[in-house]
Design a protein around this motif. Sequence first.
Motif, mmCIF file in Angstrom:
data_model
loop_
_atom_site.group_PDB
_atom_site.id
_atom_site.type_symbol
_atom_site.label_atom_id
_atom_site.label_comp_id
_atom_site.label_asym_id
_atom_site.label_seq_id
_atom_site.Cartn_x
_atom_site.Cartn_y
_atom_site.Cartn_z
ATOM 1 N N TYR A 168 0.839 -1.196 0.000
ATOM 2 C CA TYR A 168 0.000 0.000 0.000
ATOM 3 C C TYR A 168 0.876 1.250 0.000
ATOM 4 O O TYR A 168 1.839 1.335 0.777
ATOM 5 C CB TYR A 168 -0.905 0.021 1.230
ATOM 6 C CG TYR A 168 -1.906 -1.099 1.260
ATOM 7 C CD1 TYR A 168 -3.098 -1.010 0.548
ATOM 8 C CD2 TYR A 168 -1.652 -2.251 1.998
ATOM 9 C CE1 TYR A 168 -4.027 -2.052 0.576
ATOM 10 C CE2 TYR A 168 -2.579 -3.288 2.026
ATOM 11 C CZ TYR A 168 -3.759 -3.185 1.311
ATOM 12 O OH TYR A 168 -4.665 -4.216 1.335
ATOM 13 N N PRO A 169 0.567 2.235 -0.844
ATOM 14 C CA PRO A 169 1.323 3.494 -0.826
ATOM 15 C C PRO A 169 1.038 4.273 0.453
ATOM 16 O O PRO A 169 -0.094 4.305 0.937
ATOM 17 C CB PRO A 169 0.807 4.231 -2.069
ATOM 18 C CG PRO A 169 -0.557 3.674 -2.311
ATOM 19 C CD PRO A 169 -0.490 2.238 -1.879
ATOM 20 N N MET A 170 2.082 4.876 1.017
ATOM 21 C CA MET A 170 1.944 5.713 2.206
ATOM 22 C C MET A 170 2.625 7.048 1.937
ATOM 23 O O MET A 170 3.214 7.258 0.861
ATOM 24 C CB MET A 170 2.581 5.015 3.414
ATOM 25 C CG MET A 170 2.013 3.631 3.736
ATOM 26 S SD MET A 170 0.295 3.661 4.305
ATOM 27 C CE MET A 170 0.517 4.328 5.951
ATOM 28 N N GLN A 171 2.584 7.971 2.917
ATOM 29 C CA GLN A 171 3.204 9.275 2.728
ATOM 30 C C GLN A 171 4.670 9.267 3.138
ATOM 31 O O GLN A 171 5.533 9.618 2.360
ATOM 32 C CB GLN A 171 2.413 10.347 3.497
ATOM 33 C CG GLN A 171 1.052 10.636 2.884
ATOM 34 C CD GLN A 171 0.271 11.655 3.686
ATOM 35 O OE1 GLN A 171 -0.328 11.321 4.722
ATOM 36 N NE2 GLN A 171 0.275 12.898 3.237
ATOM 37 N N ASP A 181 -7.267 -5.944 15.767
ATOM 38 C CA ASP A 181 -7.479 -5.754 14.334
ATOM 39 C C ASP A 181 -7.103 -4.354 13.861
ATOM 40 O O ASP A 181 -7.412 -3.981 12.722
ATOM 41 C CB ASP A 181 -8.941 -6.021 13.969
ATOM 42 C CG ASP A 181 -9.276 -7.505 13.987
ATOM 43 O OD1 ASP A 181 -8.352 -8.323 13.827
ATOM 44 O OD2 ASP A 181 -10.465 -7.842 14.159
ATOM 45 N N TYR A 182 -6.454 -3.567 14.716
ATOM 46 C CA TYR A 182 -6.118 -2.195 14.347
ATOM 47 C C TYR A 182 -4.606 -2.012 14.239
ATOM 48 O O TYR A 182 -3.842 -2.455 15.100
ATOM 49 C CB TYR A 182 -6.702 -1.208 15.362
ATOM 50 C CG TYR A 182 -8.210 -1.118 15.266
ATOM 51 C CD1 TYR A 182 -8.813 -0.178 14.424
ATOM 52 C CD2 TYR A 182 -9.018 -1.992 15.975
ATOM 53 C CE1 TYR A 182 -10.192 -0.112 14.312
ATOM 54 C CE2 TYR A 182 -10.397 -1.940 15.866
ATOM 55 C CZ TYR A 182 -10.984 -0.990 15.030
ATOM 56 O OH TYR A 182 -12.351 -0.935 14.907
ATOM 57 N N LEU A 183 -4.212 -1.359 13.157
ATOM 58 C CA LEU A 183 -2.804 -1.057 12.908
ATOM 59 C C LEU A 183 -2.634 0.451 12.962
ATOM 60 O O LEU A 183 -3.360 1.200 12.295
ATOM 61 C CB LEU A 183 -2.385 -1.569 11.530
ATOM 62 C CG LEU A 183 -0.952 -1.256 11.099
ATOM 63 C CD1 LEU A 183 0.054 -2.072 11.923
ATOM 64 C CD2 LEU A 183 -0.760 -1.535 9.605
ATOM 65 N N PHE A 195 -5.714 1.993 10.952
ATOM 66 C CA PHE A 195 -6.392 1.202 9.934
ATOM 67 C C PHE A 195 -7.011 -0.041 10.563
ATOM 68 O O PHE A 195 -6.428 -0.625 11.481
ATOM 69 C CB PHE A 195 -5.417 0.735 8.848
ATOM 70 C CG PHE A 195 -4.709 1.842 8.112
ATOM 71 C CD1 PHE A 195 -5.222 2.333 6.915
ATOM 72 C CD2 PHE A 195 -3.523 2.378 8.610
ATOM 73 C CE1 PHE A 195 -4.566 3.343 6.229
ATOM 74 C CE2 PHE A 195 -2.859 3.385 7.930
ATOM 75 C CZ PHE A 195 -3.380 3.875 6.729
ATOM 76 N N LYS A 196 -8.145 -0.467 10.057
ATOM 77 C CA LYS A 196 -8.700 -1.777 10.386
ATOM 78 C C LYS A 196 -8.042 -2.770 9.436
ATOM 79 O O LYS A 196 -8.072 -2.587 8.218
ATOM 80 C CB LYS A 196 -10.216 -1.764 10.192
ATOM 81 C CG LYS A 196 -10.932 -2.984 10.736
ATOM 82 C CD LYS A 196 -11.112 -2.903 12.238
ATOM 83 C CE LYS A 196 -11.895 -4.110 12.767
ATOM 84 N NZ LYS A 196 -13.318 -4.050 12.361
ATOM 85 N N VAL A 197 -7.432 -3.820 9.985
ATOM 86 C CA VAL A 197 -6.645 -4.730 9.147
ATOM 87 C C VAL A 197 -7.147 -6.167 9.205
ATOM 88 O O VAL A 197 -6.404 -7.098 8.896
ATOM 89 C CB VAL A 197 -5.140 -4.676 9.520
ATOM 90 C CG1 VAL A 197 -4.547 -3.320 9.194
ATOM 91 C CG2 VAL A 197 -4.916 -5.043 10.985
ATOM 92 N N ASN A 198 -8.411 -6.339 9.573
ATOM 93 C CA ASN A 198 -8.950 -7.702 9.560
ATOM 94 C C ASN A 198 -9.009 -8.255 8.145
ATOM 95 O O ASN A 198 -8.951 -9.473 7.931
ATOM 96 C CB ASN A 198 -10.328 -7.751 10.221
ATOM 97 C CG ASN A 198 -11.321 -6.799 9.570
ATOM 98 O OD1 ASN A 198 -10.960 -5.683 9.189
ATOM 99 N ND2 ASN A 198 -12.560 -7.215 9.463
ATOM 100 N N ASP A 199 -9.095 -7.363 7.123
ATOM 101 C CA ASP A 199 -8.991 -7.758 5.726
ATOM 102 C C ASP A 199 -7.728 -7.124 5.157
ATOM 103 O O ASP A 199 -7.724 -5.940 4.808
ATOM 104 C CB ASP A 199 -10.221 -7.298 4.937
ATOM 105 C CG ASP A 199 -10.181 -7.716 3.465
ATOM 106 O OD1 ASP A 199 -9.168 -8.320 3.039
ATOM 107 O OD2 ASP A 199 -11.160 -7.439 2.744
ATOM 108 N N ASN A 201 -6.361 -7.367 2.439
ATOM 109 C CA ASN A 201 -6.440 -6.997 1.028
ATOM 110 C C ASN A 201 -7.223 -5.709 0.797
ATOM 111 O O ASN A 201 -7.393 -5.284 -0.346
ATOM 112 C CB ASN A 201 -7.087 -8.136 0.221
ATOM 113 C CG ASN A 201 -6.174 -9.344 0.113
ATOM 114 O OD1 ASN A 201 -5.113 -9.284 -0.482
ATOM 115 N ND2 ASN A 201 -6.595 -10.450 0.721
ATOM 116 N N ALA A 202 -7.668 -5.079 1.879
ATOM 117 C CA ALA A 202 -8.454 -3.850 1.728
ATOM 118 C C ALA A 202 -8.090 -2.826 2.789
ATOM 119 O O ALA A 202 -8.940 -2.040 3.231
ATOM 120 C CB ALA A 202 -9.945 -4.176 1.788
ATOM 121 N N ILE A 203 -6.831 -2.817 3.200
ATOM 122 C CA ILE A 203 -6.403 -1.871 4.244
ATOM 123 C C ILE A 203 -6.604 -0.434 3.788
ATOM 124 O O ILE A 203 -7.003 0.439 4.572
ATOM 125 C CB ILE A 203 -4.936 -2.138 4.637
ATOM 126 C CG1 ILE A 203 -4.828 -3.483 5.365
ATOM 127 C CG2 ILE A 203 -4.392 -1.016 5.520
ATOM 128 C CD1 ILE A 203 -3.424 -3.886 5.733
#
Length: 257
Positions: A168-171, A181-183, A195-199, A201-203
């Motif tokens: 995932y692109p970040m700044q 489930d939180y990053l 971010f919610k990271v339970n999925d 593939n959709a962070i």
Amino acid sequence: MINSEYKDKYTPKEPELIYLENYSALNNSGGGTNQVGQAGSTARFAISNNVLFAIYLNKVKNFDLNNPRSPKMLNEVDLGFGIETLFPYKKSLFVGALNGMHILDITNPYQPKHMTTYAHVVACDPVVVNDSYAFVTLRTGTMCGGVQNILEVVDITNLNSPKQVKVYPMQNPHGLSLAGDYLYVSEGDFGLKSFKVNDVNAIDKNMVQHLDKIKSTDIIAGPKSLIVIGNETICQFDYSNKANLKQLSCITIGKSK
């Protein structure tokens, strides 16, 4: 190729161990036998089962802390140039390096063994993990020679064969921390993101908060509060609601140059 300026300056001293009067209380605060010293994702020291792991040049050294007044060096594992960070999780030690992530087996913490290395482009790379995934940040603007600002998700269900899942692109991501489930990701001058990271593939579709006024370089998800570390401040946040951080306090620790 590793930035030569970084390599020339990368000459840390031998780890210096000092006795902590309250070491026993600190090390046994969580209950059970597999005690782990809590630190951020950019830490160069880590504690697991009364053993201290420390980075020294290209090696991870371990020290017996059963007698904290007289720590005893046990062994060392040579991992090559550019190792930077340590993150213990259960029976493994994840070592962030300029060109990848090393995984050590610390089932017996007195005799750590190298299991495998997950390679990536050259960059500084803090790492945190859960049972299934490692989350790694790579960034530009450092002497590590990074050319990307990204969050990388790596499948570690087979510790002997880590596999990239998503990027995932970040700044400008620095340290990070997991709480369920939180990053939480430190974005340097761009603030703090959760971010919610339970999925996995959709962070990117599940950012729940962006505190863009908080300059941050690392994060510790403590038992009672989220500690956010920056170049100028250390702040505490109530994260009982993990999707809605509320600042509790902040102290100034200096001015960034």
